[in-house]
Design an enzyme around this catalytic site. Structure first.
Site, PDB file in Angstrom:
ATOM      1  N   ASP A 125       0.874  -1.169   0.000  1.00 59.15           N
ATOM      2  CA  ASP A 125       0.000   0.000   0.000  1.00 59.15           C
ATOM      3  C   ASP A 125       0.919   1.229   0.000  1.00 59.15           C
ATOM      4  OD1 ASP A 125      -1.767   2.055   0.544  1.00 59.15           O
ATOM      5  OD2 ASP A 125      -2.842   0.953   2.093  1.00 59.15           O
ATOM      6  N   HIS A 140       5.212  12.704 -16.925  1.00 61.22           N
ATOM      7  CA  HIS A 140       5.943  13.923 -17.285  1.00 61.22           C
ATOM      8  C   HIS A 140       6.143  14.793 -16.058  1.00 61.22           C
ATOM      9  CE1 HIS A 140       2.801  17.166 -17.658  1.00 61.22           C
ATOM     10  NE2 HIS A 140       1.986  16.219 -18.074  1.00 61.22           N
ATOM     11  N   GLU A 162       6.766  17.578 -21.998  1.00 57.89           N
ATOM     12  CA  GLU A 162       5.512  16.974 -22.489  1.00 57.89           C
ATOM     13  C   GLU A 162       4.573  18.059 -22.967  1.00 57.89           C
ATOM     14  OE1 GLU A 162       1.285  15.472 -22.239  1.00 57.89           O
ATOM     15  OE2 GLU A 162       2.230  17.181 -21.259  1.00 57.89           O
ATOM     16  N   GLU A 163       4.536  19.161 -22.227  1.00 56.60           N
ATOM     17  CA  GLU A 163       3.555  20.213 -22.527  1.00 56.60           C
ATOM     18  C   GLU A 163       3.851  20.938 -23.841  1.00 56.60           C
ATOM     19  OE1 GLU A 163       0.892  20.261 -21.044  1.00 56.60           O
ATOM     20  OE2 GLU A 163       1.102  19.758 -18.925  1.00 56.60           O
ATOM     21  N   ASP A 172      -0.431  10.483 -16.032  1.00 60.84           N
ATOM     22  CA  ASP A 172      -0.522  11.917 -16.284  1.00 60.84           C
ATOM     23  C   ASP A 172      -1.880  12.380 -15.770  1.00 60.84           C
ATOM     24  OD1 ASP A 172      -0.459  14.492 -17.281  1.00 60.84           O
ATOM     25  OD2 ASP A 172      -0.193  13.916 -19.387  1.00 60.84           O
ATOM     26  N   HIS A 226      -4.105  23.436 -16.417  1.00 58.32           N
ATOM     27  CA  HIS A 226      -3.215  24.392 -17.114  1.00 58.32           C
ATOM     28  C   HIS A 226      -3.374  25.822 -16.602  1.00 58.32           C
ATOM     29  CE1 HIS A 226      -2.186  21.653 -20.807  1.00 58.32           C
ATOM     30  NE2 HIS A 226      -1.775  21.165 -19.649  1.00 58.32           N
TER      31      HIS A 226
HETATM   32  N1  PHE Z   1      -1.366  15.192 -21.637  1.00 57.52           N
HETATM   33  C1  PHE Z   1      -2.358  16.146 -21.177  1.00 57.52           C
HETATM   34  C2  PHE Z   1      -1.630  17.322 -20.545  1.00 57.52           C
HETATM   35  O1  PHE Z   1      -0.584  17.166 -19.977  1.00 57.52           O
HETATM   36  C3  PHE Z   1      -3.310  15.575 -20.189  1.00 57.52           C
HETATM   37  C4  PHE Z   1      -3.975  14.302 -20.609  1.00 57.52           C
HETATM   38  C5  PHE Z   1      -3.517  13.102 -20.111  1.00 57.52           C
HETATM   39  C6  PHE Z   1      -5.041  14.310 -21.487  1.00 57.52           C
HETATM   40  C7  PHE Z   1      -4.124  11.909 -20.494  1.00 57.52           C
HETATM   41  C8  PHE Z   1      -5.667  13.136 -21.866  1.00 57.52           C
HETATM   42  C9  PHE Z   1      -5.197  11.924 -21.359  1.00 57.52           C
HETATM   43  O2  PHE Z   1      -2.101  18.424 -20.577  1.00 57.52           O
HETATM   44 ZN    ZN Z   2      -0.809  19.473 -19.322  1.00 57.38          ZN
HETATM   45 ZN    ZN Z   3      -0.078  16.277 -18.282  1.00 57.19          ZN
HETATM   46 ZN    ZN Z   4      -3.266   3.604  -0.166  1.00 56.38          ZN
END
Ligand code: PHE
Ligand code: ZN
Ligand code: ZN
Ligand code: ZN
Ligand code: CA
Length: 292
Positions: free
Chosen positions: A3, A85, A131-132, A160, A257
């Site tokens: 856990d 990310h 990633e963004e 994510d 965001h």
């Molecule tokens: N990758 C997107 C982001 O970072 C978030 C996201 C994750 C959207 C998984 C859809 C599925 O803004």
């Molecule tokens: Zn994002």
């Molecule tokens: Zn994200």
């Molecule tokens: Zn837990």
């Protein structure tokens, strides 16, 4: 699987919040808060016995970084990767997106070390940069793997946004039951990720497996993948509010965001359930011989 202690996951989120607050309010690509976030995660992994490395790349006039951490042992020809990310957008500190995935993945890696888990498969963890800006770090990693190394990665798990304040419980649709599905093996990953939620009687819905996060570069080269998600800008329907509680007609994450994606923008129950599901999946998938 152990856990995963929610308090430990939340302590990492507090540290990421402090890092953002002392670095202009964000942890974005090319900003000092990103590099400080990487240094924080790397120090925890190094102290726990991981072999870490930092991969640099260049994007938009700035240097970006991926952090890779290998747990010694297991069949390296049958490597299970788990990633999240590490960067935020410039608008805010990115605590749900994606401090949540970062912290839950980190705490799973630290649980592996605490238990000295020695599974059949080799375990590798990754924290992606940029990633963004369009999956830049994960794409760089996959594109620059020699084909002999690429073929050793037999699965990839991605996390994510796993602590959304008005949460849904979603798994990427690896088996294609509501969309196009993924590479062979993605169906099994989806089932293992869902299995933990069955044990706690929490229903899970499919979410699109369309490449909108760092698993995209992996599935494009045929590596089976999967992941969990608690929702972003989409709104919770009344049916979903009946299933899971929370507020119908409101976004899963109203601070997506935005500057308000702080430590207040987390549902503790969702974060705890997802962290435990991640550990369950890593333990289950790493024990079973995949390609080995
Ligand atoms: N990758 C997107 C982001 O970072 C978030 C996201 C994750 C959207 C998984 C859809 C599925 O803004
Ligand atoms: Zn994002
Ligand atoms: Zn994200
Ligand atoms: Zn837990
Ligand atoms: Ca499905």
């Amino acid at each position: 699987a152990p856990d995963v202690p929610l308090a430990n996951v939340k302590a990492h989120l507090s540290q990421l919040q402090s890092i953002a607050s002392s670095n202009g309010g964000n942890r974005a690509h090319g900003r000092p808060g990103f590099r400080a976030s990487l240094d924080y995660v790397q120090a925890k992994l190094d102290a726990a016995g991981y072999q870490t490395s930092v991969q640099s790349f260049s994007r938009s006039g700035a240097t970006g970084y991926n952090l890779i951490a290998d747990w010694p042992g297991g069949d390296v020809d049958d490597t299970l990767m788990t990633g999240a990310h590490l960067d935020s957008v410039t608008a805010g500190p990115g605590i749900n997106d994606n401090g949540s995935g970062t912290a839950a993945t980190l705490e799973t890696a630290l649980a592996v070390a605490r238990e000295n888990y020695q599974p059949d498969r080799h375990l590798r963890f990754a924290w992606w940069g940029a990633e963004e800006l369009g999956l830049v770090g994960s794409t760089y990693y996959v594109d620059n793997l020699p084909s002999s190394e690429r073929s050793k990665i037999t699965g990839y798990l991605n996390f994510d946004m796993v602590g959304s304040p008005n949460p849904g419980y979603f798994a990427y649709d690896g088996d294609g039951s509501s969309g196009s599905g993924g590479p062979a093996g993605s169906a099994e990953i989806e089932q293992v990720l869902r299995a933990y939620f069955q044990t706690i009687d929490v229903p899970v819905q499919d979410t699109a497996f369309d490449g909108r996060s760092d698993y995209g570069p992996f599935i494009r080269v045929g590596i089976p993948a999967g992941g969990l998600f608690t929702g972003a800008e989409g709104r919770k329907t009344s049916q979903q509010a009946q299933l899971w509680g929370g507020q119908a007609g409101i976004a899963f994450d109203r601070c997506y965001h935005s500057s308000c994606d702080t430590t207040s923008n987390i549902d503790d129950t969702a974060l705890d359930r997802n962290a435990d599901a991640i550990a369950n999946a890593v333990w289950t998938l790493a024990a079973g011989g995949g390609a080995g």
